[in-house]
Enzyme design. Structure first.
Site, short mmCIF file in Angstrom:
data_model
loop_
_atom_site.label_atom_id
_atom_site.label_comp_id
_atom_site.label_asym_id
_atom_site.label_seq_id
_atom_site.Cartn_x
_atom_site.Cartn_y
_atom_site.Cartn_z
N CYS A 1 5.81 -29.73 -25.85
CA CYS A 1 6.00 -29.67 -24.24
C CYS A 1 4.63 -30.20 -23.72
CB CYS A 1 6.44 -28.17 -23.72
SG CYS A 1 7.83 -27.76 -24.54
N ARG B 1 5.73 -36.18 -24.11
CA ARG B 1 5.31 -35.09 -24.97
C ARG B 1 6.72 -34.36 -25.14
NH1 ARG B 1 0.31 -33.47 -25.62
NH2 ARG B 1 0.68 -31.43 -26.14
N TRP C 1 10.16 -30.02 -24.32
CA TRP C 1 11.17 -30.29 -25.83
C TRP C 1 11.64 -29.13 -26.42
CZ3 TRP C 1 10.47 -30.24 -31.10
CH2 TRP C 1 11.03 -31.33 -31.85
N ASN D 1 3.47 -24.10 -23.98
CA ASN D 1 3.70 -25.42 -24.96
C ASN D 1 3.23 -24.65 -26.37
OD1 ASN D 1 3.80 -27.47 -26.71
ND2 ASN D 1 1.62 -28.27 -26.36
N GLY D 2 4.18 -24.81 -27.29
CA GLY D 2 4.19 -23.84 -28.38
C GLY D 2 5.14 -23.17 -28.86
N THR E 1 5.41 -41.65 -39.08
CA THR E 1 4.57 -42.73 -39.31
C THR E 1 3.42 -42.62 -40.06
OG1 THR E 1 5.87 -43.99 -37.51
CG2 THR E 1 3.74 -44.64 -38.03
N SER E 2 2.71 -41.62 -39.95
CA SER E 2 1.32 -41.53 -40.29
C SER E 2 1.42 -41.31 -41.69
CB SER E 2 0.84 -40.18 -39.64
OG SER E 2 0.53 -40.40 -38.33
N SER F 1 -2.80 -38.09 -38.78
CA SER F 1 -2.03 -37.69 -37.64
C SER F 1 -2.43 -38.33 -36.39
CB SER F 1 -2.02 -36.18 -37.53
OG SER F 1 -1.43 -35.79 -36.42
N GLN F 2 -1.54 -39.20 -35.89
CA GLN F 2 -1.83 -39.76 -34.79
C GLN F 2 -2.47 -38.70 -33.51
OE1 GLN F 2 -1.96 -41.29 -30.92
NE2 GLN F 2 -0.29 -40.33 -31.29
N SER F 3 -1.62 -37.94 -33.40
CA SER F 3 -1.80 -37.00 -32.17
C SER F 3 -2.95 -35.73 -32.76
CB SER F 3 -0.62 -36.10 -31.73
OG SER F 3 -0.16 -35.48 -33.07
N THR G 1 0.08 -32.20 -34.81
CA THR G 1 1.62 -32.12 -35.55
C THR G 1 1.57 -30.77 -36.40
OG1 THR G 1 2.13 -34.32 -35.78
CG2 THR G 1 3.21 -33.07 -37.33
N GLU H 1 8.58 -47.99 -42.87
CA GLU H 1 8.08 -47.82 -41.47
C GLU H 1 9.21 -48.57 -40.68
OE1 GLU H 1 6.12 -46.80 -38.08
OE2 GLU H 1 6.35 -46.01 -40.01
N LYS I 1 11.42 -47.21 -37.55
CA LYS I 1 11.20 -47.67 -36.23
C LYS I 1 12.68 -47.94 -35.75
CE LYS I 1 7.62 -46.81 -35.01
NZ LYS I 1 7.43 -46.05 -35.96
N GLU J 1 14.45 -44.70 -35.16
CA GLU J 1 13.79 -43.80 -34.05
C GLU J 1 14.14 -44.16 -32.44
OE1 GLU J 1 9.23 -42.37 -34.53
OE2 GLU J 1 9.57 -44.30 -35.15
N HIS K 1 19.25 -49.24 -59.21
CA HIS K 1 19.70 -47.98 -59.70
C HIS K 1 20.49 -47.39 -58.80
CE1 HIS K 1 16.73 -48.87 -62.98
NE2 HIS K 1 15.97 -49.08 -62.05
N LYS L 1 6.51 -36.98 -29.01
CA LYS L 1 5.44 -37.71 -29.59
C LYS L 1 4.74 -37.00 -30.81
CE LYS L 1 2.53 -41.26 -30.06
NZ LYS L 1 3.20 -42.39 -30.58
C1 BG6 Z 1 6.76 -37.59 -34.64
C2 BG6 Z 1 6.73 -38.72 -33.73
O1 BG6 Z 1 7.14 -36.60 -33.59
O2 BG6 Z 1 5.71 -37.36 -35.19
C3 BG6 Z 1 6.37 -40.00 -34.72
O3 BG6 Z 1 7.56 -39.07 -33.13
C4 BG6 Z 1 5.03 -39.53 -35.63
O4 BG6 Z 1 6.13 -41.01 -33.90
C5 BG6 Z 1 5.32 -38.10 -36.24
O5 BG6 Z 1 4.93 -40.41 -36.26
C6 BG6 Z 1 3.81 -37.67 -36.62
O6 BG6 Z 1 3.04 -37.51 -35.62
P1 BG6 Z 1 1.54 -37.46 -35.84
O7 BG6 Z 1 0.79 -37.57 -34.55
O8 BG6 Z 1 1.14 -36.39 -36.62
O9 BG6 Z 1 1.13 -38.98 -36.39
#
Ligand code: BG6
Length: 689
Positions: free
Chosen positions: A2, A33, A105, A132-133, A382-383, A427-429, A432, A560, A564, A567, A583, A684
């Site tokens: 959230c 978020r 969320w 948030n959590g 994606t990561s 991890s982008q964020s 996670t 990937e 996409k 998603e 196979h 996200k």
């Molecule tokens: C999902 C996102 O919640 O978490 C994806 O919608 C993302 O886009 C995935 O790849 C992993 O997130 P992060 O922040 O750990 O790379």
């Protein structure tokens, strides 16, 4: 996850309309978020009702709570409808005021007004909380509170928090006089388990806010003004958080996106810290959870002095600019984001300099990584795919076996992690939950833990032994795009740094470093396929399903690309290892099912050519991604649709090859009329298990 936000103006006169719009805008900046319901709380014009039989401070105002299902715009509409009905005066001015806000969320209880935040302690809203959590022991706490007469309205885990605050407040008030706001929150924290960032508002403590966190991110933003300037002349160089009576505006936010347009002066709140905003002051107390557990009594918080840091981002980053969607903007930003990812890290040959890589955050650990028993890449979504794309090259240059782990699966299996391993968390964020829990697991097993993230100050950045920021800039579209290509480039640079002691790979390394320098240009070139991908999307927009085959470096591209399409375009799509086609998946092939085959030139090209022939033999409906000039080779006589992309070194080709698939997913989503930046049911980053 959230988004939580709060605004406190101190000795700065603000109209109620201004405060409402500022809270709404804060939520809009955090909407990526979580976006299934939202709510805010501001002060009303009326004093708390006497029926509550409580002694409220003289300047206490009854809080107003607005909660709505759906996106922020639905909340805004319902708030202004209610304002009209109740004739709430929007011109009312406040020299001091506290407002809190939340965008959700859903984890516990479906999206609905009663499950939205702020959650309340009950009648009279004596305590209000945005969260948030996840509170993992909420069931036990709820049972206790029900036994003490509390009536629960929602299905959320969060509702136990404001009710616990009221319970604690009443108890402490009976035992020995009026507790401070932070004392109440400290006692609440002592009883909570789980991950959380919280902001409390209460008519018992007018014009005060208390925030605290454990696990989930929270930042404080400060905008201080010269004395008697009523918000006229800001200070730009406030270094330390000192109590001044200077007019100021204080902001609390889950991340920097909702702060940057107000101030760059921020404080990243650490785990177990309680931040109390009162009378223009900011006091930080450190909650000693271990001591609290040991003593079981009221925690003796330690006061903490901390300096502000300056946000390294520009407000433009959180704006769409001339683009319709953040995802579209972030796809087209990749030539620039890749440049910032590499800046200061690629060393070009020159006087006294050899061509090489400089990763400041890793330099003291390279020897250890080289001697690792294994390198284990760990991530989600994606990561994980980015790490998979980089794996072959890391294996090649480091000579260390590289294994892949999806974070949730590693935790489910309690898979082996050894102290001689190097565990690399992507991890982008950096928030996670599965990835952070896998980090705790790896640390407990003694592995060297490396973090690769796009978020400065994130939990991953703060809890790993060392790491690399990918510096791709704020990524707001829920479907990750520019972070993916920057993650691959960062892991390629990691391989080059780990492998730079071997003579045998010198020319290979130098060739790749040259390619890295030129990569933004190649990306700019492949972005020219935008219209072609739009046309292809028009052809595929009504399809039920889309398969993608890749191998070697481009197995990750197939995964990937399919992710996409799933998603954002909400179309079934599966990425598969081409080597596995015979196979099983080959059974799916017929003249209707569209299949993307990634067949750019590398060591696997000839094998991909035979895959194409086998699919042609079964009248497969192929779309082949190939190296520029190869269309007639892979689709002789126009037997299928070819997507020609520029050639780069094999290990960097996934950076190029994913871009047409990002564009395809984007255009499919727009044509199918779905929400590009906030796809249904997603967030996200998922900060709950
Ligand atoms: C999902 C996102 O919640 O978490 C994806 O919608 C993302 O886009 C995935 O790849 C992993 O997130 P992060 O922040 O750990 O790379």
């Amino acid at each position: 996850m959230c988004g939580i936000f709060a605004y406190l103006n101190y000795n700065v006169h603000r109209e109620r309309r201004y405060i409402l719009e500022l809270l709404f805008n804060g939520l809009r900046r955090l909407e990526y978020r979580g976006y299934d319901s939202a709510g805010i709380s501001i002060d009303s014009d009326s004093v708390p009702s006497a029926d509550l039989g409580r002694n409220f401070p003289a300047n206490s105002m009854n809080p107003l709570v607005f909660r709505q299902e759906g996106k922020i715009d639905q909340l805004v509409r319902s708030v202004y409808e209610e304002v009209d009905e109740t004739r709430l005066d929007l011109d009312q001015t406040f020299s001091v005021h506290t407002g809190i806000a939340h965008t959700r969320w859903a984890t516990h209880g479906p999206p609905s007004p009663r499950n939205s935040h702020p959650q309340s302690s009950g009648e009279g809203n004596e305590f209000l909380v945005v969260h948030n959590g996840i509170v993992t022991n909420y069931v036990v706490l709820k049972e206790t509170l029900v036994r003490h007469g509390f009536k629960f309205e929602s299905e959320t885990d969060t509702e136990v928090i404001p009710k616990l605050a009221k319970f604690v407040f009443d108890k402490l008030s009976e035992e020995g006089g009026r507790p401070t706001f932070s004392q109440v929150v400290l006692e609440v924290m002592r009883q909570l388990e789980g991950a959380y960032a919280l902001i409390f508002k209460s008519p018992h403590y007018p014009n005060e806010l208390v925030a605290c966190k454990r696990g989930s991110p929270l930042l404080l933003g400060l905008k201080e003004f010269k004395e008697n300037s009523d918000g006229g002349t800001p200070f730009n160089d406030v270094k330390f958080l000192t109590k001044t009576d200077n007019p100021k505006e204080l902001f609390l936010s889950s991340d920097a996106n909702a702060l940057i347009e107000h101030t760059k002066q921020v404080l990243v709140i650490e785990d177990d810290e309680v931040v109390h905003l009162k009378d223009g002051g900011i006091s930080i107390l450190k909650f000693d959870s271990d001591n609290a557990k040991a003593t079981g009594g009221l925690p003796r918080p330690a006061s903490v002095q901390r300096a502000l840091s300056i946000l390294e981002m520009e407000v433009e980053q959180i704006k769409k600019g001339n683009y319709e969607h953040y995802m579209q903007k972030e796809i087209h930003e990749q030539p620039e984001s890749l440049k910032t990812t590499m800046s200061g890290r690629l060393i070009q040959e020159g006087p006294g300099k050899v061509k090489g890589i400089l990763l400041g955050g890793l330099k003291d650990y390279l020897k250890t990584i080289r001697r690792s028993r294994r390198i284990v890449f760990i991530g989600c979504g994606t990561s994980y795919n980015a790490a998979l794309a980089a794996r072959p090259f890391v294996e090649e240059l480091s000579g260390v076996p590289v294994s892949m782990e999806i974070a949730s699966d590693l935790l489910d299996r309690q898979g082996p992690i050894y102290r001689e391993d190097t565990a690399v968390f992507v991890s982008q964020s950096g928030e996670t939950a599965d990835t952070l829990l896998a980090l705790d697991y790896a640390k407990k097993n003694g592995a060297l833990c490396v973090g690769i993230t796009n978020t400065v100050g994130s939990a991953l950045a703060r809890n790993t032994h060392c790491g690399i920021h990918i510096n791709a800039g704020a990524e707001i579209g829920v479907a990750s795009t520019k972070a993916y290509t920057s993650q691959i480039v960062v892991m390629t640079m990691l391989a080059l740094a780990v492998g730079d002691d071997s003579i045998s790979s010198k020319s290979r390394r130098e060739a790749i470093i040259d390619n890295l320098f030129d990569l933004p240009n190649k990306v700019r070139e492949v972005l020219q396929l935008d219209d072609e991908m739009k046309d292809l999307a028009k052809l595929l927009m009504d399809e039920q399903s889309l398969l993608m085959f890749g191998r070697g470096y481009n197995y990750a591209t197939a995964l990937e690309g399919a992710l996409k399409v799933k998603e954002v375009a909400l179309m079934h799509s599966e990425g598969m290892l081409a080597g596995e086609m015979k196979h099983g998946p080959l059974a799916l092939v017929d003249e209707t099912l569209p299949i993307v085959v990634i067949a750019t030139r590398d060591a696997c090209f000839s094998k991909q050519q035979s895959v194409i022939q086998q699919l042609h033999a079964r009248k497969g409906r192929l779309i082949v991604m190939c190296t520029k000039g190869d269309a007639s080779v892979v689709c002789p006589g126009g037997s299928c649709r070819a997507i020609e992309v520029p050639a780069v070194e094999d290990c960097l080709q996934p950076v190029i090859n994913i871009i047409p698939l990002q564009l395809l997913a984007y255009h499919l989503t727009v044509l199918r009329g779905f929400d590009v930046d906030q796809p249904r049911n997603l967030a996200k980053s998922v900060t709950t298990q």
